[in-house]
Design a protein around this motif. Structure first.
Motif, short mmCIF file in Angstrom:
data_model
loop_
_atom_site.label_atom_id
_atom_site.label_comp_id
_atom_site.label_asym_id
_atom_site.label_seq_id
_atom_site.Cartn_x
_atom_site.Cartn_y
_atom_site.Cartn_z
N LYS A 177 0.86 -1.05 0.04
CA LYS A 177 0.14 -0.02 -0.09
C LYS A 177 0.82 1.10 -0.02
CE LYS A 177 -3.76 -2.16 2.44
NZ LYS A 177 -4.83 -2.22 3.71
N LYS A 178 0.42 2.29 -0.69
CA LYS A 178 0.95 3.62 -0.80
C LYS A 178 0.65 4.24 0.59
CE LYS A 178 1.63 7.61 -3.79
NZ LYS A 178 1.17 8.35 -4.67
N GLU A 179 1.83 4.98 1.08
CA GLU A 179 1.64 5.58 2.31
C GLU A 179 1.93 7.36 2.04
OE1 GLU A 179 2.42 3.37 6.15
OE2 GLU A 179 3.94 2.68 4.77
N ARG A 180 2.03 7.86 3.25
CA ARG A 180 2.19 9.61 3.03
C ARG A 180 3.71 9.74 2.55
NH1 ARG A 180 -1.55 9.33 7.04
NH2 ARG A 180 -3.21 10.62 6.98
N HIS A 181 4.48 8.92 2.96
CA HIS A 181 6.09 9.31 2.72
C HIS A 181 6.70 8.09 1.82
CE1 HIS A 181 7.03 6.45 5.95
NE2 HIS A 181 8.29 6.51 5.77
N LEU A 182 5.91 6.92 1.44
CA LEU A 182 6.46 5.88 0.86
C LEU A 182 5.61 5.60 -0.21
CD1 LEU A 182 8.29 3.68 3.52
CD2 LEU A 182 9.16 5.48 1.98
N ASN A 183 6.00 4.98 -1.32
CA ASN A 183 5.52 4.07 -2.39
C ASN A 183 5.21 2.76 -1.87
OD1 ASN A 183 4.82 6.14 -4.25
ND2 ASN A 183 6.81 6.15 -4.93
N GLY A 184 4.14 1.93 -2.52
CA GLY A 184 4.23 0.76 -2.21
C GLY A 184 5.11 -0.37 -3.05
N ALA A 185 5.09 -1.63 -2.37
CA ALA A 185 6.38 -2.39 -3.01
C ALA A 185 6.00 -2.64 -4.41
CB ALA A 185 6.10 -3.90 -2.08
N LEU A 186 6.89 -2.95 -5.35
CA LEU A 186 6.77 -3.19 -6.64
C LEU A 186 7.11 -4.64 -6.82
CD1 LEU A 186 8.68 -0.11 -8.11
CD2 LEU A 186 6.01 -0.56 -7.93
N PHE A 187 6.30 -5.41 -7.56
CA PHE A 187 6.22 -7.12 -7.77
C PHE A 187 6.61 -7.01 -9.12
CE2 PHE A 187 3.57 -6.18 -4.18
CZ PHE A 187 4.36 -7.03 -3.21
N ASN A 188 6.67 -6.17 -9.95
CA ASN A 188 6.76 -6.47 -11.59
C ASN A 188 7.90 -7.29 -12.00
OD1 ASN A 188 4.56 -4.94 -11.71
ND2 ASN A 188 5.51 -2.98 -12.17
N ASN A 189 9.12 -7.20 -11.38
CA ASN A 189 10.29 -7.95 -11.86
C ASN A 189 10.59 -9.11 -10.97
OD1 ASN A 189 11.15 -5.84 -13.94
ND2 ASN A 189 11.26 -4.39 -11.92
N ILE A 190 9.77 -9.61 -9.89
CA ILE A 190 9.97 -10.75 -9.32
C ILE A 190 8.80 -11.76 -9.38
CG2 ILE A 190 11.47 -9.53 -7.62
CD1 ILE A 190 9.19 -9.44 -5.77
N ILE A 191 8.28 -11.87 -10.58
CA ILE A 191 7.01 -12.79 -10.86
C ILE A 191 7.59 -14.09 -10.98
CG2 ILE A 191 5.16 -13.11 -12.27
CD1 ILE A 191 4.62 -10.07 -12.63
N ARG A 192 7.10 -15.00 -10.40
CA ARG A 192 7.24 -16.49 -10.57
C ARG A 192 8.58 -16.88 -10.56
NH1 ARG A 192 4.13 -21.09 -10.29
NH2 ARG A 192 4.54 -22.18 -11.81
N PRO A 193 8.99 -16.54 -9.26
CA PRO A 193 10.63 -17.05 -9.06
C PRO A 193 10.85 -18.57 -8.90
CG PRO A 193 9.55 -16.04 -7.16
CD PRO A 193 8.33 -16.03 -8.27
N SER A 194 12.02 -18.94 -9.02
CA SER A 194 12.18 -20.36 -8.80
C SER A 194 11.95 -20.58 -7.40
CB SER A 194 13.53 -20.74 -9.24
OG SER A 194 13.80 -20.51 -10.70
N LEU A 195 12.55 -19.83 -6.32
CA LEU A 195 12.10 -19.89 -5.15
C LEU A 195 11.95 -18.46 -4.40
CD1 LEU A 195 12.57 -21.64 -2.27
CD2 LEU A 195 14.87 -20.87 -2.27
N LEU A 196 10.72 -18.72 -3.46
CA LEU A 196 10.41 -17.24 -2.95
C LEU A 196 10.69 -17.58 -1.33
CD1 LEU A 196 9.05 -14.55 -2.54
CD2 LEU A 196 6.76 -15.82 -2.50
N ILE A 197 11.44 -16.70 -0.69
CA ILE A 197 11.54 -16.95 0.97
C ILE A 197 10.66 -15.45 1.34
CG2 ILE A 197 13.27 -16.65 2.69
CD1 ILE A 197 15.22 -17.60 0.75
#
Length: 718
Positions: A177-197
């Motif tokens: 979620k976007k907040e007053r002083h920060l943008n939200g997380a971006l997931f466009n470049n980490i889609i379908r990884p081999s392993l997610l921790i």
């Protein structure tokens, strides 16, 4: 080529703690993912990480708070870890603020010896700052790329690539979620990884909507200050406090809020530096903050109403009633703990907790106890040494100083002895002797006059790790002689024989246990800034869709709940889900029939390697011997066989006929394609059959053998 991937949680797995630390092993390289501090589990953590300290190649830091970097000074200062640390610029700046404030808060209330400020500086000397989406190679074949994670300024989700094939994503504590002083997380470049921790900290937790949360905070503040009560908001040092500072400053600037008549303050040891760093890192903040600066040319963190305090004495100058932001968030130490003992008994006051903490912390106990209950608070403070204790301390300091001076004198004596020996050696050979007979000899040719060599003494320069020693006499300015009249009129001052006063007053820590009646209001208003359980499930199922998962950082119930959801989800298509405990190693290798072995030196020496593209290959005949290494793990060793069986040569590579044609032409052989067949010198034909095998046909001649040898050279034959 598939890599062997292993994950070992050292902190933050199947427990209620907030500190996290994980080991990621990719083939022979070991990465440390975050390194938080949990004082209650320090001995167990030390025993676990000591087995891997010498093998860690790099440290990746996600957030700047103590839960993610708090144990790094201990590792680098005490346990001897010495490798590069990678993180964003805000993590580097705000991480120092977190650790400085934590150390000063701990050291002012107890004898804190886990690490020192020098250890903190040593950590950030190993720090390499990188930007979002910047790819950096940290080990041969291993590259890292940070992406925005929200939650705190500079927060990072790490994408780790091995040979551009295996992509591992480490994403914990993110906020979409976007907040007053920060943008939200971006997931466009980490889609379908081999392993997610990823973590399950909020897998079963639901937040209130932002508008309801802000309205609850405003109403609580107004209700308290209108009754002449003080509002104490316990927050962290340099992370989530930025969001609260922005919110409160906007409220105070709004004349309709009715809050401008009351005081607003921030109390921690590094408040000025936190605000100053925030002003200089606008490019890491939200689009709203950047747009406000570009269009209005106003600094979002240039506060008009927020007073910055560094001590309780400065806070006393702030008129009451006031709204105070202070650290630490869990009330384990710092100004917040000291103020609680004073403010809790006044029923008009209000204490607002903004983050969930471990069950054994004072903040958790305060929230669980109802109003009008009594809680025990241990308060520590430093007092100057007096009397016999002061005398003993000064004597011990003087004794240590004498030992240091004695060692310095001994070292100077050894150096002077070496210089005397060098001088004596120079005196003995100061001239080049000229034999007398050389002057008496007569020669047909005219002899030039011969002179002896004058002595030249080259002075040895002394230096240490800081450079060359400075001789004070080279920079001394000769003073003018004092006139007799001035000497008569000048009063002679008596020389004091008393020992010099120490520059810092020696202190000791005194603790007292106080029973405090909690009469004030206590509220929990969530400002953690993490994605809630429902959002995490949607992100995993509809956006990330990992092939494999390792779930960490959550209670046993939350971790199992998230694992069951991922297994039952039809949209994810995850093959394996691991839920390891602390100290448990999971093998997340995608291929099941791949093993890591070590070769004996004799076997490597006897092997004959052939090159194929970027790899070197060899055929070996060996016997597997299972052994235990220093970490008590089973390691497969290959030992050479005594009776080696024969084998048919293996041709490795898939050369193209077009590339073969170019090689033949360079060697002076005419080669042309005719119906998919490569005809060479009209004597030899080379074709590829339906199975993909290359066939060579032709009359027995010198050209045939030459062409065949050129074809063989394009293979790795083992």
């Amino acid at each position: 080529m598939t890599s062997i991937i292993k994950v070992t949680p050292l902190l933050g797995a199947l427990d209620t703690g907030t500190a996290v630390c994980y080991l990621l092993k990719v083939d022979q390289y070991t990465l440390l993912l975050d390194c938080g501090l949990d004082v209650t589990k320090l001995s167990e953590f030390t025993a676990r990480i000591m087995q891997h300290t010498n093998n860690i190649n790099a440290v990746l830091v996600s957030f700047p708070d103590v839960d993610h970097i708090g144990a790094l000074p201990y590792l680098y200062g005490t346990l001897g870890l010495d490798c590069q640390i990678y993180g964003t610029v805000p993590v580097y700046n705000m991480g120092q603020m977190f650790l400085y404030d934590y150390y000063q808060s701990k050291n002012s209330s107890e004898d804190f010896n886990i690490f020192s400020l020098d250890h903190v500086d040593n950590v950030f000397d190993h720090f390499q700052q990188i930007k979002y989406s910047q790819t950096l190679t940290i080990c041969p074949g291993i590259s890292i790329t940070p992406y925005a994670a929200g939650h705190m300024i500079g927060g990072t989700m790490w994408k780790i690539m091995k040979d551009d094939e295996e992509d591992i994503v480490y994403a914990v504590d993110f906020n979409h979620k976007k907040e007053r002083h920060l943008n939200g997380a971006l997931f466009n470049n980490i889609i379908r990884p081999s392993l997610l921790i990823t973590d399950a900290y909020n897998a079963t937790f639901e937040y209130k909507k932002r508008r309801k949360r802000d309205q609850e905070l405003i109403s609580t503040i107004l209700e308290t200050v209108r009754q002449d009560g003080n509002v104490i908001i316990v927050v962290d040092t340099a992370g989530r406090v930025l969001e609260l500072m922005q919110l409160l400053e906007q409220l105070w600037r709004n004349a309709e809020s009715g809050l401008s008549a009351y005081s607003l303050a921030l109390l921690n040891h590094v408040g000025y530096n936190v605000v100053d760093f925030a002003k200089n890192m606008l490019e890491w903040m939200s689009d709203t903050v950047t747009k406000q600066f570009e269009e209005q040319r106003s600094y979002p963190f240039h506060f008009k109403h927020l007073n910055l305090c560094h001590s309780l004495q400065e806070l006393e100058k702030i008129p009451s009633p006031y709204v105070l932001l202070t650290s630490m968030a869990d009330l384990s130490c710092g100004f917040a703990r000291n103020l609680l003992a004073v403010s809790a008994e006044t029923k008009e006051n209000c204490i607002i907790v903004t983050q969930r903490t471990k069950p054994d912390t004072l903040a958790s106990k305060l929230l669980s106890n109802a109003i009008n209950n009594t809680i025990d608070i241990t308060i520590g403070k430093r007092v100057p040494l007096e009397g016999k204790e002061l005398e003993e301390h000064l004597n011990s300091v003087a004794k240590k100083q004498q030992e240091v001076e004695k060692m310095e004198v001994e070292e100077e004596g050894e150096e002077s002895d070496e210089e005397q020996e060098d001088d004596q050696a120079l005196v003995q050979r100061h001239d080049v002797p000229i034999p007398e007979e050389t002057h008496n000899k007569k020669s047909f040719f005219k002899q030039h006059k011969v002179y002896p060599m004058f002595p030249f003494h080259e002075e040895k320069l002394k230096w240490d790790e800081y450079g060359e020693f400075i001789k004070h006499e080279h920079f001394r300015i000769d003073e003018e002689p004092i006139k007799e009249e001035e000497m008569e009129t000048e009063k002679v001052k008596p020389v004091s024989t008393a020992p010099a006063a120490p520059t810092e007053i020696p202190t000791k820590c005194v603790t007292s246990r106080i029973k405090t009646q909690v009469n004030c209001k206590v509220k929990f208003i969530d400002f953690e800034g993490r994605s809630d359980g429902e959002s995490i499930k949607r992100i995993l199922a509809l956006v990330l869709k990992p092939r494999q998962m390792v779930i960490v950082h959550g209670t046993p119930d939350a971790s199992r709940h998230l694992a069951e959801f991922c297994r039952d989800s039809k949209d994810m298509g995850v093959s394996q889900i691991f839920v390891p405990g602390i100290g448990e190693t999971v093998d997340a290798t995608s291929e099941r029939h791949i093993y890591q072995v070590k070769l004996k030196d004799a076997l490597v020496t006897a092997a004959k390697f052939s090159r194929a593209n970027d790899a070197e290959l060899a055929w070996i005949d060996a016997v597997i011997d299972i052994q235990l290494n220093a970490e008590k793990e089973q390691v497969a060793m290959l030992e050479p066989m005594t009776n080696k069986p024969s084998h048919v040569p293996v041709f490795i590579n898939e050369p193209r006929l077009s590339n073969l044609r170019q090689t033949l032409i360079k060697s002076g052989i005419q080669a042309e394609f005719n119906g998919g067949v490569l005809v060479c010198n009209n004597k030899v034909a080379i074709r590829r059959n339906a199975s993909g095998t290359i066939q060579i046909e032709g009359t027995v001649s010198d050209d045939y053998y030459k062409i065949r040898s050129l074809l063989y050279s394009m293979y790795a034959i083992i």
